[in-house]
Design a protein around this motif. Structure first.
Motif, PDB file in Angstrom:
ATOM      1  N   LYS A 539      12.895   7.338  -9.839  1.00  0.00           N
ATOM      2  CA  LYS A 539      12.479   5.822  -9.630  1.00  0.00           C
ATOM      3  C   LYS A 539      10.906   5.790 -10.906  1.00  0.00           C
ATOM      4  O   LYS A 539      10.314   6.450 -11.075  1.00  0.00           O
ATOM      5  N   LYS A 541       7.690   4.320 -12.339  1.00  0.00           N
ATOM      6  CA  LYS A 541       6.393   4.178 -11.949  1.00  0.00           C
ATOM      7  C   LYS A 541       6.120   2.710 -11.710  1.00  0.00           C
ATOM      8  O   LYS A 541       6.325   2.040 -12.292  1.00  0.00           O
ATOM      9  N   ARG A 542       5.415   2.417 -10.596  1.00  0.00           N
ATOM     10  CA  ARG A 542       5.017   0.999 -10.225  1.00  0.00           C
ATOM     11  C   ARG A 542       3.632   0.861 -10.718  1.00  0.00           C
ATOM     12  O   ARG A 542       3.317  -0.450 -10.738  1.00  0.00           O
ATOM     13  N   LYS A 543       2.597   1.675 -10.750  1.00  0.00           N
ATOM     14  CA  LYS A 543       1.420   1.779 -11.155  1.00  0.00           C
ATOM     15  C   LYS A 543       0.924   2.897 -11.777  1.00  0.00           C
ATOM     16  O   LYS A 543       1.150   3.986 -11.674  1.00  0.00           O
TER      17      LYS A 543
ATOM     18  N   GLU B 210       1.361   3.108  -3.585  1.00  0.00           N
ATOM     19  CA  GLU B 210       1.739   2.544  -5.001  1.00  0.00           C
ATOM     20  C   GLU B 210       2.084   1.095  -5.080  1.00  0.00           C
ATOM     21  O   GLU B 210       1.599   0.531  -6.257  1.00  0.00           O
ATOM     22  N   GLY B 211       2.464   0.557  -4.224  1.00  0.00           N
ATOM     23  CA  GLY B 211       2.903  -0.947  -4.185  1.00  0.00           C
ATOM     24  C   GLY B 211       1.874  -1.711  -3.985  1.00  0.00           C
ATOM     25  O   GLY B 211       1.790  -3.019  -3.909  1.00  0.00           O
ATOM     26  N   GLU B 214       0.525  -4.116  -6.941  1.00  0.00           N
ATOM     27  CA  GLU B 214       1.160  -5.046  -7.048  1.00  0.00           C
ATOM     28  C   GLU B 214       1.120  -6.157  -6.163  1.00  0.00           C
ATOM     29  O   GLU B 214       0.870  -7.492  -6.502  1.00  0.00           O
ATOM     30  N   ARG B 362       4.333  -6.739 -15.669  1.00  0.00           N
ATOM     31  CA  ARG B 362       4.705  -5.098 -15.285  1.00  0.00           C
ATOM     32  C   ARG B 362       3.891  -4.250 -16.288  1.00  0.00           C
ATOM     33  O   ARG B 362       3.483  -3.228 -15.848  1.00  0.00           O
TER      34      ARG B 362
END
Lengths: 595, 376
Positions: A539, A541-543, B210-211, B214, B362
């Motif tokens: 997946k 990376k989101r950050k 991690e979210g 966001e 993003r």
């Protein structure tokens, strides 16, 4: 010297049973070297050999004992060099078979003894290390008698370490090993049993003169290869080089050729005089073919020219090493190298890293495949990436493996051999405690981690040896790995169809763990042809951003990013995906449990 | 040259040290507040030649500036050169009516309030002194004293913080209607007491946390805030009577301007040279007691290093970054790749300033990774 005063012999033994120590002691007892000159394992001239305690290259030393000329021909101790061992043995009339009094007969004892018997050598059995507290000389002697026939009482008991019994060995060499019996007046013929390369004098051939007399300065020809040169210098080792005008029938020595390319003079070939050529070469020359292949890539692509130079230099001393340039889209420029076996591969890699200071990435080893395409073309494939798509039939090399284990480990060994597509041949008991198992196995099943598995399942007690028995058809498929849709050549495998699913799943899972998350989703797939058999997604990376950055942090944060940048440079780029080098080794470490 | 117009002043004193903190701080030492302020003023005099006569910004950070003895704080603030924006950092439990009045009396235009979280449980995990009510009370003390530019610091990703708890914190913060918010993910630095205590829990939560970034961006943008820097948000001009409520002082860092820092551990960057004062209070005090500058660690910033920093910092902002003079440190292939991945947008080709770079939303979440890619 007249032939009846010459004895030519080798010492053969399982690794660490004391072959080199015995050779050292013989040099001392015969005053060939003084005690002060004595270095441990004098005959092993390369550092690496001394460190690993194994002998890579055969050499010959002449010693004098009670009016006789004894030529001691040292042989490599490992299966990979069977062909060289057998050449060395062919240069002899007898062999001293050394067995450790505490360990007893081991797999290489068996393999070497059989080789000697095949070469019609007189075997002189010796139990060594009788000074050890754990020594069981009678038990070891009984195992030898069981192995080669004869009486346990005839087996000599010595300690090469303390020197006990060495003179008796030399006396027995004279008494029991036959003198050579070549035709002294015939056209000269000599067997090349080894060679090495000297930077200044070119190829040096180690030879056993069988018939006639060779003279310094005369024109010489290698009968199988046809290579011609002049005998620049003849001589023998004692233990350093001593020049001599002639080499006569029955004698062992060296011949300096001046040739600048070791591949022009092959072990096993017959030398003769160009003036007075022999009609027939000595029997038994065969071209050795590498059976194990792997890709060698420099970790830093700028090192490619250095790797090329290093291989060229290594090849000068190792005629069995072959290599050709290979370009991998994942790993860049490197070489596909062919080796006689696993130990040979390990030694070459270690020498490249140590002597030439190279950092290498070595791909998973594979074997040579003989492929018949649908169109009927026959090709040999050395790299899974080169496997053609239209296959009629694939044949792979098989080995005959002898595995010696204490009887309580027979079960686990059989299980392992069966897992690896082994076909049971037979089992014999060497003693009440130990058995030898004979299996036929595909070499491909042995090249990756068979030996480690064998050792771990038998708590290190198993000993293992093999020889190649030929090519056989197998139900083999090419397993490709795709990262983000791109096939990664360096990860392709050729495996048996039955294990494709398990291996595919394990491989994909392993890669998911090894490849760091990227800035986008990365599918990892295993496929046979166009059919995907396993899939995982790494997946995105989101950050990935530093939380805060103000006036006091700037230097530190900049250095942090520069550090990350450096880390990325060690990654290999597969399409847009950065793959750490370790991931390419994932295939190496996959066992059946997908560990 | 007109002189440096950004001044940072470090006040290291704190009531106690929070487990996660890695700033230069000094616990207690009330007796040293006076001598320290005198030393600061002495250093300011030494640096005066570097400074412009009228400054754009002054930022008083810490430590906990508002923990400093009130008389000494007043002495300092009164003696600082005048500036358009004067920010002081404050911890909620220290902001009494008196302190709030003192700050405003002394020309402070902006207060950055270290709220961190409104959850009592999480405040204790962070080892903060303040309770949730202290946070709200201090905010209103400042408002009552006339402060019209308050920034709240929030920390997210605290061990044990659930998504619902994060939402609750954001709700609490928005209810106060601050002009500005700074939101930081908790950084558990290796070797700190905090990491020792909570490292395992953080590792376990890593995927879930991690979210959160966001979520923070989504919620604050949804409430009308401008996400003008990676970790910073402000009311846009149209919601603030046309005022630009970005931190002008911090913008100076992000735009690569020169700044002078005074105090223990303070960093200055002037004309390609960067220096860091000794972080040791006694050493600092004794040097300035003798009228000498404190011991400093020097770093020369070569042209390409300055360009790298401008790229690294510039990509944190929501405004387009002018590429022209950064071209030597930008990898063109990587730029094209980042553009294909829709992490970066190029623009301004026709404009006078030349080509520009902007990170997509993003791309901003992955800004560190993108910067590493782009750096040649």
């Amino acid at each position: 010297m007249s032939q009846d005063r010459i004895r030519n012999f080798s010492i053969i033994a399982h690794i660490d049973h004391g072959k080199s120590t015995l050779a050292d002691r013989i040099l001392e007892v015969t005053d060939t070297v003084s005690g002060r000159e004595m270095r441990e394992q004098l005959l092993d001239s390369m550092d690496l050999e001394r460190e690993r305690g194994i002998t890579i290259k055969a050499q010959a030393v002449r010693v004098l004992w009670k009016g006789h000329q004894l030529n001691l021909i040292d042989t490599p101790g490992h299966v990979d060099f069977t062909y060289e061992v057998s050449r060395s043995l062919q240069a002899c009339e007898g062999a001293v078979l050394v067995v450790d009094a505490a360990q007893g007969v081991e797999a290489q004892t068996v393999a070497n003894a059989y080789l000697a018997i095949e070469n019609n050598l007189e075997l002189l059995a010796v139990v060594n290390k009788i000074d050890l507290p754990a020594a069981d000389p009678d038990g070891a002697a009984a195992e030898i008698a069981e192995l080669i026939g004869g009486a346990a009482n005839d087996v000599l008991r010595i300690s090469a370490k303390t020197g006990q019994g060495i003179e008796a060995v030399l006396d027995a060499v004279i008494a029991r090993i036959p003198a050579p019996s070549g035709a002294a007046a015939a056209s000269p013929r000599a067997l090349i049993f080894d060679s090495s390369y000297d930077q200044y004098r070119g190829v040096v051939a180690f030879v056993r003169a069988v018939d006639g007399t060779f003279r310094t300065g005369e024109g010489v020809q290698a009968m199988a290869q046809g290579t011609r040169f002049e005998a620049e210098e003849l001589g023998f080792f004692s233990p350093t080089m001593r020049a001599s005008q002639t080499l006569e029938a029955g004698e062992v020595g060296y011949l300096i050729t001046g040739l600048k390319d070791v591949s022009r003079l092959r072990v096993g070939d017959t030398l003769t005089s160009r003036e007075n050529p022999a009609g027939e070469p000595l029997p038994g020359y065969k071209d050795v073919k590498p059976m194990v292949f792997s890709g060698l890539f420099p970790t830093d692509s700028d090192e490619y020219p250095n790797l090329r130079d290093a291989l060229e230099k290594l090849k000068l001393n190792d005629g069995a090493l072959i290599y050709e340039p290979e370009t991998s889209q994942a790993l860049g420029f490197g070489f596909r190298c062919g080796f006689l076996g696993l130990l040979h591969m390990e030694i070459v890699r270690e020498r490249l890293e140590r002597e030439f200071d190279l950092d290498l990435l070595v791909t998973a080893p594979n074997v040579a495949y003989q492929v018949v395409t649908l169109a009927g073309a026959e090709i040999e494939v050395h790299n899974p990436a080169d496997m053609p798509p239209d296959i009629e039939r694939v044949e792979e090399p098989y080995i005959r493996a002898s595995i010696i284990v204490p009887k309580e480990y027979v079960g686990p060994v059989m299980e392992l051999a069966t897992d690896r597509r082994g076909r049971f041949d037979h089992m014999e008991y060497l003693s009440e405690e130990r058995a030898v198992l004979i299996y036929e196995l595909p070499l491909a099943e042995v090249v990756v981690d068979f030996y480690d598995q064998l050792k771990s399942r038998t708590r290190g007690y198993a000993s293992f040896d093999y020889d190649i028995v030929g090519f056989r058809e197998g139900n083999l498929v090419k397993l490709d790995v795709l990262i983000a849709g791109e096939p990664v050549d360096a990860l392709s495998l050729i495996i048996h169809r039955d294990s494709a699913y398990g291996r595919g799943r394990a491989l994909v899972d392993r890669l998911r763990q090894e490849i760091p998350r990227q800035m986008f989703d990365v599918p990892v797939q295993a496929a046979i042809g166009s059919r995907v058999i396993a899939r995982e997604t790494i997946k995105a990376k989101r950050k990935d951003v530093l939380a805060k950055c103000y006036g006091g942090d700037i230097t530190r944060k900049r250095k942090l990013l520069e550090q990350q940048k450096k880390g990325k440079k060690r990654m290999k780029q597969v399409g847009a995906v950065e793959v750490p080098q370790e991931a390419f080794l994932a295939v190496l470490n996959l066992n059946d449990n997908g560990r | 040259m007109s002189g440096v117009s950004h001044l940072y002043v470090h006040l290291p004193f704190c009531a106690q040290r929070c487990g996660y903190c890695d700033f230069v701080t000094v616990v207690g030492r009330r007796g040293e507040h006076g001598p320290y302020v005198q030393a600061l003023l002495a250093e300011l005099e030494l640096e005066r030649p570097l400074l412009a006569p009228r400054l754009e910004t002054v930022f008083v950070g810490g430590g906990t500036p508002t923990f400093t003895d009130e008389r000494e704080l007043r002495t300092l603030l009164t003696a600082l050169p005048p500036a358009t924006e004067v920010t002081v950092e404050a911890n909620p439990e220290t902001v009494t009516t008196e302190v709030a009045t003192l700050l405003l009396d002394c020309g402070v235009t902006r207060v950055s309030l270290g709220a961190q979280t409104f959850d009592p449980q999480l405040l204790s995990v962070l080892e903060r002194v303040a309770g949730p009510d202290d946070v709200r009370r201090s905010f209103y003390h400042l408002r009552d004293a006339g402060c019209d530019n308050i920034s709240l610091d929030l920390i997210y990703g605290i061990p044990g913080q659930s998504p619902a708890a994060l939402d609750a914190d954001i709700d609490e913060a928005l209810a106060l209607d601050p002009e500005h918010l700074s939101c930081y993910e908790l950084e558990a630095k290796p070797g700190t007491r905090f990491t020792h205590r909570h490292g395992e829990e953080l590792a376990r939560q890593a995927d879930a946390l991690e979210g959160y970034f966001e979520r923070v961006v989504e919620r604050l943008a949804g409430a009308g805030y401008r996400w003008y820097e990676t970790a910073n948000f402000c009311r846009p001009p149209e919601a603030a009577g046309g005022l630009d409520l970005r931190s002008r002082h911090n913008l100076a860092y992000w735009l690569g301007r020169d700044y002078v820092g005074i105090g223990v551990g303070a960093v200055s960057t002037v004309a390609g040279r960067r220096w860091r004062n000794t972080p040791r209070l006694p050493v600092y005090l004794s040097a300035l007691g003798r009228g000498e500058p404190p011991p400093r660690e020097l770093e020369a910033l070569l042209e390409d290093v300055q360009q790298r920093e401008r790229l690294m910092l510039g990509l944190r902002l929501d405004e387009p970054l002018v590429l022209a003079d950064l071209a030597p440190v930008v990898n063109a292939d990587a730029l094209a790749r980042m553009e294909r991945l829709e992490l970066v947008a190029r623009g301004g080709g026709e404009a006078e300033s030349g080509e520009t770079l902007t990170l997509t939303p993003r791309g901003r979440l992955l800004g560190g990774g993108v910067t590493v890619e782009l750096l040649a």
